[in-house]
Design a protein around this motif. Sequence first.
Motif, PDB file in Angstrom:
ATOM      1  N   ILE A   1     -15.879-137.603  16.235  1.00  0.00           N
ATOM      2  CA  ILE A   1     -15.322-136.645  17.182  1.00  0.00           C
ATOM      3  C   ILE A   1     -15.254-135.223  16.609  1.00  0.00           C
ATOM      4  O   ILE A   1     -15.340-134.244  17.342  1.00  0.00           O
ATOM      5  N   ARG A   2     -15.131-135.091  15.296  1.00  0.00           N
ATOM      6  CA  ARG A   2     -14.990-133.759  14.708  1.00  0.00           C
ATOM      7  C   ARG A   2     -16.330-133.014  14.586  1.00  0.00           C
ATOM      8  O   ARG A   2     -16.386-131.798  14.787  1.00  0.00           O
ATOM      9  N   LYS A   3     -17.382-133.743  14.249  1.00  0.00           N
ATOM     10  CA  LYS A   3     -18.662-133.080  14.017  1.00  0.00           C
ATOM     11  C   LYS A   3     -19.185-132.346  15.259  1.00  0.00           C
ATOM     12  O   LYS A   3     -19.638-131.199  15.156  1.00  0.00           O
ATOM     13  N   PRO A   4     -19.140-132.957  16.464  1.00  0.00           N
ATOM     14  CA  PRO A   4     -19.582-132.217  17.644  1.00  0.00           C
ATOM     15  C   PRO A   4     -18.756-130.968  17.932  1.00  0.00           C
ATOM     16  O   PRO A   4     -19.274-129.971  18.424  1.00  0.00           O
ATOM     17  N   VAL A   5     -17.451-131.031  17.608  1.00  0.00           N
ATOM     18  CA  VAL A   5     -16.594-129.860  17.807  1.00  0.00           C
ATOM     19  C   VAL A   5     -17.031-128.720  16.893  1.00  0.00           C
ATOM     20  O   VAL A   5     -17.208-127.572  17.333  1.00  0.00           O
ATOM     21  N   ALA A   6     -17.227-129.027  15.614  1.00  0.00           N
ATOM     22  CA  ALA A   6     -17.665-128.010  14.655  1.00  0.00           C
ATOM     23  C   ALA A   6     -19.050-127.489  15.021  1.00  0.00           C
ATOM     24  O   ALA A   6     -19.330-126.283  14.904  1.00  0.00           O
ATOM     25  N   SER A   7     -19.918-128.384  15.480  1.00  0.00           N
ATOM     26  CA  SER A   7     -21.267-127.987  15.878  1.00  0.00           C
ATOM     27  C   SER A   7     -21.230-127.030  17.066  1.00  0.00           C
ATOM     28  O   SER A   7     -21.937-126.012  17.093  1.00  0.00           O
ATOM     29  N   PHE A   8     -20.398-127.360  18.040  1.00  0.00           N
ATOM     30  CA  PHE A   8     -20.281-126.514  19.239  1.00  0.00           C
ATOM     31  C   PHE A   8     -19.845-125.101  18.866  1.00  0.00           C
ATOM     32  O   PHE A   8     -20.461-124.108  19.273  1.00  0.00           O
ATOM     33  N   TRP A   9     -18.781-124.998  18.058  1.00  0.00           N
ATOM     34  CA  TRP A   9     -18.283-123.672  17.693  1.00  0.00           C
ATOM     35  C   TRP A   9     -19.174-122.989  16.659  1.00  0.00           C
ATOM     36  O   TRP A   9     -19.260-121.758  16.621  1.00  0.00           O
ATOM     37  N   GLY A  10     -19.859-123.748  15.842  1.00  0.00           N
ATOM     38  CA  GLY A  10     -20.788-123.153  14.890  1.00  0.00           C
ATOM     39  C   GLY A  10     -21.949-122.456  15.570  1.00  0.00           C
ATOM     40  O   GLY A  10     -22.439-121.424  15.098  1.00  0.00           O
ATOM     41  N   GLN A  11     -22.390-122.997  16.689  1.00  0.00           N
ATOM     42  CA  GLN A  11     -23.506-122.393  17.415  1.00  0.00           C
ATOM     43  C   GLN A  11     -23.082-121.238  18.315  1.00  0.00           C
ATOM     44  O   GLN A  11     -23.872-120.336  18.565  1.00  0.00           O
ATOM     45  N   ARG A  12     -21.831-121.263  18.783  1.00  0.00           N
ATOM     46  CA  ARG A  12     -21.442-120.320  19.828  1.00  0.00           C
ATOM     47  C   ARG A  12     -20.249-119.433  19.485  1.00  0.00           C
ATOM     48  O   ARG A  12     -19.853-118.607  20.295  1.00  0.00           O
ATOM     49  N   SER A  13     -19.665-119.604  18.319  1.00  0.00           N
ATOM     50  CA  SER A  13     -18.438-118.872  18.001  1.00  0.00           C
ATOM     51  C   SER A  13     -18.638-117.358  18.030  1.00  0.00           C
ATOM     52  O   SER A  13     -17.715-116.608  18.371  1.00  0.00           O
ATOM     53  N   HIS A  14     -19.848-116.881  17.680  1.00  0.00           N
ATOM     54  CA  HIS A  14     -20.086-115.433  17.658  1.00  0.00           C
ATOM     55  C   HIS A  14     -19.993-114.832  19.058  1.00  0.00           C
ATOM     56  O   HIS A  14     -19.787-113.624  19.209  1.00  0.00           O
ATOM     57  N   VAL A  15     -20.123-115.664  20.071  1.00  0.00           N
ATOM     58  CA  VAL A  15     -20.008-115.196  21.459  1.00  0.00           C
ATOM     59  C   VAL A  15     -18.686-115.633  22.076  1.00  0.00           C
ATOM     60  O   VAL A  15     -17.955-114.818  22.655  1.00  0.00           O
ATOM     61  N   LEU A  16     -18.359-116.919  21.936  1.00  0.00           N
ATOM     62  CA  LEU A  16     -17.203-117.472  22.623  1.00  0.00           C
ATOM     63  C   LEU A  16     -15.868-117.007  22.057  1.00  0.00           C
ATOM     64  O   LEU A  16     -14.860-117.034  22.763  1.00  0.00           O
ATOM     65  N   ARG A  17     -15.858-116.581  20.793  1.00  0.00           N
ATOM     66  CA  ARG A  17     -14.573-116.153  20.218  1.00  0.00           C
ATOM     67  C   ARG A  17     -14.006-114.951  20.959  1.00  0.00           C
ATOM     68  O   ARG A  17     -12.789-114.733  20.964  1.00  0.00           O
ATOM     69  N   HIS A  18     -14.872-114.170  21.616  1.00  0.00           N
ATOM     70  CA  HIS A  18     -14.403-113.009  22.385  1.00  0.00           C
ATOM     71  C   HIS A  18     -13.754-113.445  23.696  1.00  0.00           C
ATOM     72  O   HIS A  18     -13.064-112.642  24.340  1.00  0.00           O
ATOM     73  N   GLN A  19     -13.996-114.693  24.100  1.00  0.00           N
ATOM     74  CA  GLN A  19     -13.427-115.188  25.351  1.00  0.00           C
ATOM     75  C   GLN A  19     -12.116-115.936  25.140  1.00  0.00           C
ATOM     76  O   GLN A  19     -11.503-116.396  26.097  1.00  0.00           O
ATOM     77  N   THR A  20     -11.691-116.058  23.901  1.00  0.00           N
ATOM     78  CA  THR A  20     -10.491-116.858  23.608  1.00  0.00           C
ATOM     79  C   THR A  20      -9.258-116.016  23.314  1.00  0.00           C
ATOM     80  O   THR A  20      -8.220-116.557  22.923  1.00  0.00           O
TER      81      THR A  20
END
Length: 278
Positions: free
Chosen positions: A204-223
């Motif tokens: 369960i943890r690896k997909p979470v890290a993978s999701f944010w690893g790929q998109r954090s540079h964009v999605l962090r501005h939406q949080t």
Amino acid sequence: MADPQVQVGGGRTADQDDVEMQGGDEGADVVEVGETVGEEGDAAEEDKPAQRVTFIDYLKSPMIELLIGSGADQTLLMAHKALLTKSPFFTQKLSAAETKRIELGEDDLDAMSCFLEYLYTGEYFPHKLPNNSLQVDPALPKLDESGAQLLKHAKVYTLAEKLEMPALKSLSHSKIHLINSTAPAELTYARYVYSHTTRDDHTIRKPVASFWGQRSHVLRHQTEGTFRQMCMDFPEFAFDVLSFVLDAEEKRAQRKGGGGGGPDDDVGKSARKRARGQ
């Protein structure tokens, strides 16, 4: 449920006495009729197929009280003992014959109801459909903006881990990846995962890290700054995301230096099967 074993032989009968009298000399072998019948009976017993346990057999078993939650939110549920003992957790709890009530003060009521629904039907709502989607719940929005839909299945996952129900654990995890959600909802889900699972639960943890690893540079501005707070509150989350990014960069460098695939290769691709909502 195992059939009772039938043991034949051991006692004296008139037939045995007749056989012994016809035997002649005292030193002659004696035929033990009872023992012969017993061996044949045991062989027949081994060949007999195990009796099938029917659903009505489960329903005939005693009812067990489950006291879920604490305080004003405490709720009493009932379930059949024979079904509950499909879980090793409940098997241990119910090992004493006099046990009629189990208190589960720290468990989530909705997750427990999903578990009971699964015990009785083999699924829980919303069901997973053959086309790899979920049943539509008209009471819920199509886009999970709060994380409530993700948390529903995440809580079933952690409960299944506690109750040692691997099939339910796998089912709930697969449903998580069928929910369309926003970045804030994903972060709420990530916070739950990293606060309720162990470090070695890569499922369960690896997909979470993978999701944010790929998109954090964009999605962090939406949080609205909650991504930064998440990294501070859960250093393991920050480390896992950073590790994913560094591993992906290392693989890209190896491709460029070794004549590997193109830049569009699925390196470090998320385990999730669908795009998130924006």
